[in-house]
Design a protein around this motif. Structure first.
Motif, short mmCIF file in Angstrom:
data_model
loop_
_atom_site.label_atom_id
_atom_site.label_comp_id
_atom_site.label_asym_id
_atom_site.label_seq_id
_atom_site.Cartn_x
_atom_site.Cartn_y
_atom_site.Cartn_z
N ALA A 44 0.82 -1.21 0.00
CA ALA A 44 0.00 0.00 0.00
C ALA A 44 0.85 1.26 0.00
O ALA A 44 0.52 2.26 -0.65
N GLN A 45 1.98 1.22 0.72
CA GLN A 45 2.88 2.38 0.72
C GLN A 45 3.55 2.56 -0.64
O GLN A 45 3.74 3.68 -1.11
N GLY A 46 3.92 1.43 -1.28
CA GLY A 46 4.51 1.52 -2.60
C GLY A 46 3.55 2.15 -3.60
O GLY A 46 3.93 3.03 -4.39
N LYS A 47 2.29 1.71 -3.56
CA LYS A 47 1.29 2.29 -4.45
C LYS A 47 1.07 3.77 -4.11
O LYS A 47 0.87 4.60 -5.01
N PHE A 48 1.12 4.11 -2.83
CA PHE A 48 0.97 5.50 -2.41
C PHE A 48 2.09 6.37 -2.99
O PHE A 48 1.83 7.48 -3.50
N LEU A 49 3.33 5.88 -2.96
CA LEU A 49 4.44 6.61 -3.56
C LEU A 49 4.19 6.84 -5.04
O LEU A 49 4.44 7.93 -5.58
N SER A 50 3.70 5.80 -5.70
CA SER A 50 3.42 5.89 -7.13
C SER A 50 2.34 6.93 -7.42
O SER A 50 2.47 7.75 -8.35
N VAL A 51 1.30 6.93 -6.62
CA VAL A 51 0.20 7.90 -6.81
C VAL A 51 0.70 9.33 -6.58
O VAL A 51 0.37 10.25 -7.34
N LEU A 52 1.51 9.52 -5.53
CA LEU A 52 2.05 10.86 -5.27
C LEU A 52 2.92 11.34 -6.43
O LEU A 52 2.82 12.49 -6.86
N ALA A 53 3.78 10.45 -6.94
CA ALA A 53 4.64 10.82 -8.05
C ALA A 53 3.82 11.21 -9.27
O ALA A 53 4.12 12.21 -9.96
N ARG A 54 2.79 10.45 -9.55
CA ARG A 54 1.93 10.77 -10.70
C ARG A 54 1.16 12.06 -10.46
O ARG A 54 0.95 12.84 -11.40
N ALA A 55 0.74 12.29 -9.23
CA ALA A 55 -0.06 13.48 -8.92
C ALA A 55 0.71 14.77 -9.19
O ALA A 55 0.11 15.78 -9.59
N ILE A 56 2.02 14.76 -8.96
CA ILE A 56 2.80 15.98 -9.20
C ILE A 56 3.46 15.96 -10.58
O ILE A 56 4.23 16.86 -10.92
N GLY A 57 3.17 14.93 -11.37
CA GLY A 57 3.72 14.85 -12.72
C GLY A 57 5.22 14.60 -12.73
O GLY A 57 5.93 15.07 -13.63
N ALA A 58 5.71 13.85 -11.75
CA ALA A 58 7.16 13.62 -11.63
C ALA A 58 7.68 12.84 -12.83
O ALA A 58 7.13 11.81 -13.21
N LYS A 59 8.76 13.32 -13.40
CA LYS A 59 9.46 12.64 -14.49
C LYS A 59 10.89 12.29 -14.12
O LYS A 59 11.50 11.43 -14.75
N ARG A 60 11.43 12.99 -13.14
CA ARG A 60 12.77 12.67 -12.64
C ARG A 60 12.68 12.45 -11.14
O ARG A 60 12.23 13.33 -10.39
N VAL A 61 13.11 11.28 -10.71
CA VAL A 61 13.03 10.89 -9.30
C VAL A 61 14.42 10.49 -8.82
O VAL A 61 15.15 9.79 -9.53
N LEU A 62 14.76 10.93 -7.61
CA LEU A 62 15.98 10.48 -6.95
C LEU A 62 15.59 9.72 -5.69
O LEU A 62 14.92 10.27 -4.81
N GLU A 63 16.00 8.47 -5.64
CA GLU A 63 15.73 7.61 -4.48
C GLU A 63 17.06 7.34 -3.77
O GLU A 63 18.04 6.96 -4.41
#
Length: 218
Positions: A44-63
């Motif tokens: 559920a947390q993994g999906k939450f991260l994915s939803v947040l990234a999509r919500a802000i239109g993220a194209k470049r991510v640093l983990e």
């Protein structure tokens, strides 16, 4: 320890909101088979991260903190075929497992894994990034938030995992380096003029913990 009801709720949420997803479930199985610690984010947390990234239109991510690439898969899916994830992992064995998991999940070409101590890798990594997920050695959390801020754009989101630490974060007299590092990161978020942040406690299959969120405002 996680309450059994928390785990039941996590199972229900994952079944209902995620369903059968062999790419991510196979990654967890591969991590276990390779002897990696079971400290990945929950489904559920993994999906939450994915939803947040999509919500802000993220194209470049640093983990910062790859482990076996479980959270990386979620983030790589979120940025889409044109996006890119750079992920930093200290342990070469973990990075090898992560690479296999990412390739098996069909997102390997979107992900660059840098192996080595994150603070040594970061000087060679240029921003700006749209989203940062920090889940590495907790004593350096404030350093990682600083590094993220230096590579951010206005509107970027910085997420820090494991900030509640079963309530330990509230102990002002602690000598635990992980808690001290986490408190330093939270206080940095609270006091930095370019950041607007909050944090949420979480319970679930992973026990009692939480996430901090900081919006880069300028």
């Amino acid at each position: 320890m996680a309450d059994s009801t928390w785990t039941d709720v996590d199972d229900y949420l994952a079944t209902t909101l995620i369903g059968s997803d062999t790419a991510v479930s196979d990654a967890l199985e591969a991590n276990h088979a390779a002897g990696l610690p079971a400290i990945d984010v929950s489904p559920a947390q993994g999906k939450f991260l994915s939803v947040l990234a999509r919500a802000i239109g993220a194209k470049r991510v640093l983990e910062i903190g790859t482990l076996g690439g479980y959270s990386t898969i979620w983030l790589a899916r979120a940025v889409g075929p044109e996006g890119h994830v750079t992920t930093l992992e200290f342990d070469p064995h973990h990075a090898e497992v992560a690479r296999a998991n990412l390739d098996r999940a069909g997102v390997g070409e979107r992900v660059d894994i840098r192996v080595g101590a994150a603070l040594e890798s970061l000087p060679d990594i240029a921003g700006p990034f749209d989203l940062f997920f920090i889940d590495a050695d907790k004593e350096n959390n404030a350093n990682y938030v600083d590094a993220a801020l230096a590579r951010s754009r206005p509107g970027a989101l910085i997420i820090v995992d494991n900030v509640v630490r079963r309530g330990g974060v509230a102990d002002a007299d602690t000598s635990d380096p992980a808690i001290l590092g986490t408190r330093a990161a939270i206080e940095l978020i609270a006091n930095h003029p370019r950041l607007d942040g909050s944090a949420l406690q979480t319970v679930g299959a992973k026990g009692w913990d939480g996430l901090a969120f900081a919006l880069v405002t300028e």
